[in-house]
Write a protein that holds these residues in place. Structure first.
Motif, PDB file in Angstrom:
ATOM      1  N   ALA A 291       0.853  -1.208   0.000  1.00 43.86           N
ATOM      2  CA  ALA A 291       0.000   0.000   0.000  1.00 43.86           C
ATOM      3  C   ALA A 291       0.880   1.246   0.000  1.00 43.86           C
ATOM      4  N   GLY A 292       1.924   1.242   0.842  1.00 41.41           N
ATOM      5  CA  GLY A 292       2.809   2.400   0.924  1.00 41.41           C
ATOM      6  C   GLY A 292       3.601   2.615  -0.361  1.00 41.41           C
ATOM      7  N   LEU A 293       4.188   1.523  -0.879  1.00 37.00           N
ATOM      8  CA  LEU A 293       5.028   1.646  -2.088  1.00 37.00           C
ATOM      9  C   LEU A 293       4.188   2.096  -3.283  1.00 37.00           C
ATOM     10  N   GLU A 294       3.000   1.522  -3.413  1.00 40.05           N
ATOM     11  CA  GLU A 294       2.164   1.882  -4.567  1.00 40.05           C
ATOM     12  C   GLU A 294       1.643   3.311  -4.444  1.00 40.05           C
ATOM     13  N   ALA A 295       1.350   3.735  -3.213  1.00 39.89           N
ATOM     14  CA  ALA A 295       0.887   5.124  -3.027  1.00 39.89           C
ATOM     15  C   ALA A 295       1.995   6.094  -3.463  1.00 39.89           C
ATOM     16  N   MET A 296       3.234   5.695  -3.237  1.00 34.57           N
ATOM     17  CA  MET A 296       4.384   6.520  -3.618  1.00 34.57           C
ATOM     18  C   MET A 296       4.559   6.552  -5.143  1.00 34.57           C
ATOM     19  N   GLY A 297       3.999   5.531  -5.814  1.00 31.92           N
ATOM     20  CA  GLY A 297       4.106   5.455  -7.270  1.00 31.92           C
ATOM     21  C   GLY A 297       5.020   4.343  -7.758  1.00 31.92           C
ATOM     22  N   LEU A 298       5.516   3.521  -6.826  1.00 31.76           N
ATOM     23  CA  LEU A 298       6.387   2.406  -7.241  1.00 31.76           C
ATOM     24  C   LEU A 298       5.524   1.223  -7.701  1.00 31.76           C
ATOM     25  N   THR A 299       6.079   0.414  -8.603  1.00 35.55           N
ATOM     26  CA  THR A 299       5.292  -0.713  -9.137  1.00 35.55           C
ATOM     27  C   THR A 299       6.028  -2.033  -8.938  1.00 35.55           C
ATOM     28  N   PHE A 300       5.242  -3.073  -8.695  1.00 37.05           N
ATOM     29  CA  PHE A 300       5.793  -4.428  -8.499  1.00 37.05           C
ATOM     30  C   PHE A 300       6.043  -5.091  -9.857  1.00 37.05           C
ATOM     31  N   ILE A 301       7.049  -5.974  -9.918  1.00 36.01           N
ATOM     32  CA  ILE A 301       7.313  -6.640 -11.203  1.00 36.01           C
ATOM     33  C   ILE A 301       6.556  -7.965 -11.325  1.00 36.01           C
ATOM     34  N   VAL A 302       6.041  -8.480 -10.214  1.00 37.48           N
ATOM     35  CA  VAL A 302       5.321  -9.760 -10.254  1.00 37.48           C
ATOM     36  C   VAL A 302       3.833  -9.479 -10.085  1.00 37.48           C
ATOM     37  N   LYS A 303       3.009 -10.152 -10.869  1.00 38.38           N
ATOM     38  CA  LYS A 303       1.572  -9.902 -10.726  1.00 38.38           C
ATOM     39  C   LYS A 303       1.083 -10.424  -9.366  1.00 38.38           C
ATOM     40  N   GLU A 304       0.055  -9.749  -8.870  1.00 39.73           N
ATOM     41  CA  GLU A 304      -0.382  -9.966  -7.489  1.00 39.73           C
ATOM     42  C   GLU A 304      -0.586 -11.451  -7.127  1.00 39.73           C
ATOM     43  N   SER A 305      -1.203 -12.211  -8.014  1.00 37.12           N
ATOM     44  CA  SER A 305      -1.544 -13.596  -7.662  1.00 37.12           C
ATOM     45  C   SER A 305      -0.298 -14.484  -7.512  1.00 37.12           C
ATOM     46  N   ASP A 306       0.829 -14.081  -8.102  1.00 34.45           N
ATOM     47  CA  ASP A 306       2.047 -14.912  -8.038  1.00 34.45           C
ATOM     48  C   ASP A 306       3.090 -14.341  -7.078  1.00 34.45           C
ATOM     49  N   ARG A 307       2.723 -13.296  -6.358  1.00 33.13           N
ATOM     50  CA  ARG A 307       3.715 -12.567  -5.563  1.00 33.13           C
ATOM     51  C   ARG A 307       4.008 -13.249  -4.223  1.00 33.13           C
ATOM     52  N   LEU A 308       5.293 -13.306  -3.881  1.00 30.11           N
ATOM     53  CA  LEU A 308       5.681 -13.782  -2.550  1.00 30.11           C
ATOM     54  C   LEU A 308       5.507 -12.641  -1.559  1.00 30.11           C
ATOM     55  N   PRO A 309       4.799 -12.858  -0.451  1.00 26.62           N
ATOM     56  CA  PRO A 309       4.643 -11.758   0.502  1.00 26.62           C
ATOM     57  C   PRO A 309       5.959 -11.328   1.156  1.00 26.62           C
ATOM     58  N   GLN A 310       6.896 -12.263   1.240  1.00 26.09           N
ATOM     59  CA  GLN A 310       8.132 -11.954   1.967  1.00 26.09           C
ATOM     60  C   GLN A 310       9.231 -11.355   1.098  1.00 26.09           C
ATOM     61  N   LEU A 311       9.011 -11.281  -0.215  1.00 24.51           N
ATOM     62  CA  LEU A 311      10.052 -10.732  -1.099  1.00 24.51           C
ATOM     63  C   LEU A 311       9.378  -9.856  -2.150  1.00 24.51           C
ATOM     64  N   ASN A 312       9.557  -8.535  -1.967  1.00 18.89           N
ATOM     65  CA  ASN A 312       8.838  -7.578  -2.804  1.00 18.89           C
ATOM     66  C   ASN A 312       9.804  -6.946  -3.794  1.00 18.89           C
ATOM     67  N   ALA A 313       9.670  -7.301  -5.073  1.00 14.89           N
ATOM     68  CA  ALA A 313      10.552  -6.730  -6.097  1.00 14.89           C
ATOM     69  C   ALA A 313       9.806  -5.588  -6.794  1.00 14.89           C
ATOM     70  N   VAL A 314      10.375  -4.389  -6.681  1.00  8.85           N
ATOM     71  CA  VAL A 314       9.742  -3.213  -7.318  1.00  8.85           C
ATOM     72  C   VAL A 314      10.698  -2.606  -8.324  1.00  8.85           C
ATOM     73  N   SER A 315      10.133  -2.047  -9.395  1.00 10.27           N
ATOM     74  CA  SER A 315      10.954  -1.411 -10.433  1.00 10.27           C
ATOM     75  C   SER A 315      11.573  -0.136  -9.890  1.00 10.27           C
ATOM     76  N   ILE A 316      12.832   0.098 -10.241  1.00  8.42           N
ATOM     77  CA  ILE A 316      13.505   1.337  -9.853  1.00  8.42           C
ATOM     78  C   ILE A 316      13.005   2.434 -10.801  1.00  8.42           C
ATOM     79  N   PRO A 317      12.505   3.560 -10.268  1.00 10.59           N
ATOM     80  CA  PRO A 317      11.984   4.607 -11.155  1.00 10.59           C
ATOM     81  C   PRO A 317      13.051   5.085 -12.149  1.00 10.59           C
ATOM     82  N   ALA A 318      12.617   5.446 -13.349  1.00 10.42           N
ATOM     83  CA  ALA A 318      13.542   5.873 -14.412  1.00 10.42           C
ATOM     84  C   ALA A 318      14.421   7.021 -13.924  1.00 10.42           C
ATOM     85  N   GLY A 319      15.690   6.941 -14.245  1.00  8.55           N
ATOM     86  CA  GLY A 319      16.624   8.030 -13.922  1.00  8.55           C
ATOM     87  C   GLY A 319      17.165   7.993 -12.506  1.00  8.55           C
TER      88      GLY A 319
END
Ligand SMILES: Cc1ncc(COP(=O)(O)O)c(C=O)c1O
Length: 392
Positions: free
Chosen positions: A288-316
């Protein structure tokens, strides 16, 4: 230069492992060392096996910790179950599937790779197709939790497919054990390995493994001896087997095993279901916090591990500079991307004792502060309220 006792800085470990070690576990590690055949130590070994059977949800008698890190658990499975010339199907969806392939080849086997995109779960249809065109395959190896991407796969379904084609299964549960359901007996997994330093929050350097009767049958009837003396289960069981008769095989890492015993006791006290629910709840708050900030996950929700959150590094944004500031200014470690994802993602782990509300607060607050100061174009002032609302 005078060398003094080493005193590490106190960090908050929110990377892909090791995770924060519970103080009770560190305290257990510091207890007096006794002999590896001391009756008191043998009693601890028996308890350890029972605690591991609970963590793995299995009644497998051959359930024990290998005296070395997760990679040695992986190697134990491959060197014992793969004979020269054996065909092994390896399902790869990230870095660690590649390490499995290495193990097959070095054990003298022939690896058939079934590849999925990094960030996706293993596709059962592709495995089915590979099994159909490789009727001589003997083993299927698969990642439950791919730590390089944060994707989890449906092991129960994949094992069923492998068994329908008469293959044994090797499952990597290094990142999943203790954080998300791992049901060895119900899912009929033949051989599985994990690591001490992830959701068990123990000190690194031990690898719990479990083998069922089908796997042991194959090991007992090998045509050739296991090429690794140290990892040969036929020999290791002389020490870790049941009953009073135990013989020296190697000097067990006594104090490390005290710490694993304590870690598993903590897990049993919390209860597996509660531990899984805690990891899930904290994942939702972090998300909730990361997405509110504008960060996005690389794994779709149904396949996501709760204990390992991989998010894309914003451009630049400079990956290393952000992680460096988090470490320097907040004593906070998050993980870099591995392999093909290096420089593209951050891996934020909420594993075991690290999976606590105060750590999510620190992570969201520190990331917002550092990214905001670097002009990363994130939304500010909204992440903490979103996280707190998700925490309830
Ligand atoms: C999925 C997976 N398998 C195997 C390993 C190897 O474990 P270790 O680093 O303890 O040797 C790791 C380590 O991160 C892992 O994440």
């Amino acid at each position: 230069m005078s060398i003094r006792s080493f005193n590490p800085p106190v960090r908050t470990l929110l990377g892909p492992g090791p995770s924060d070690v519970h103080p009770r576990i560190l305290e257990a590690l510091a207890r007096p060392t006794i002999g590896h055949l001391d009756p008191a130590f043998i009693a601890l070994m028996d308890e350890l096996k029972g605690l591991l059977q609970y963590a793995f949800q299995t009644e497998n008698a051959m359930t024990m910790p290998v005296s070395a890190p997760g990679s040695a658990g992986m190697e134990t499975c491959f060197v014992n179950l793969v004979e020269p010339g054996d065909k092994v199907i390896v399902c790869q969806n990230g870095v660690f599937g590649g390490r499995m392939k290495e193990n097959v080849v070095r054990s003298g086997g022939v690896a058939v790779m079934v590849e999925d995109a990094w960030g996706e779960a293993i596709d059962a249809n592709k495995l089915e197709a590979a099994l159909s065109v490789n009727p001589d395959a003997k083993v299927v190896a698969m990642m439950h939790a791919e730590t390089s991407t944060g994707a989890q796969s449906d092991i129960a379904a994949l094992v069923k497919l492998a068994h329908a084609h008469d293959c044994l299964t090797i499952v990597d549960a290094v990142t999943s054990l203790g954080g998300t359901p791992v049901k060895v007996d119900e899912w009929e997994i033949d051989a599985i390995y994990s690591g001490s330093q992830k959701c068990l929050s123990c000190t690194p350097g031990l690898s719990p493994v479990s083998f069922n009767e089908r796997a042991l049958e194959k090991i007992r009837n090998r045509r050739s001896p296991v090429q690794s003396w140290f990892l040969d289960l036929n020999l290791v069981m002389g020490y870790w087997g049941t009953g009073a008769k135990r013989a020296y095989h190697h000097t067990a890492p006594i104090n490390a095993l005290y710490s694993l015993h304590e870690a598993l006791l903590i897990l049993q006290e919390e209860g597996l279901e509660n531990a899984w629910a805690r990891h899930r709840q904290h994942h939702l708050a972090l998300k909730a916090g990361l997405e509110a900030m504008g960060l996005t996950f690389i794994v779709k929700e149904s396949d996501r591990l709760p204990q390992l959150n991989a998010v894309s590094i914003p451009a630049g944004v400079d990956d290393a500079a952000v992680r460096g500031r988090l470490l320097k200014e907040y004593n906070l470690e998050i993980g870099a991307g591995l392999g093909a994802l290096a420089g593209k993602v951050w891996r934020i782990g909420l594993m075991g004792h690290s999976s606590r509300a105060e750590n999510i607060l620190l992570c969201i607050g520190a990331l917002e502060s550092v990214l905001g100061a670097m002009g990363a174009g994130i939304k500010t002032g909204v992440a903490l309220p979103a996280m707190q609302q998700a925490l309830g």
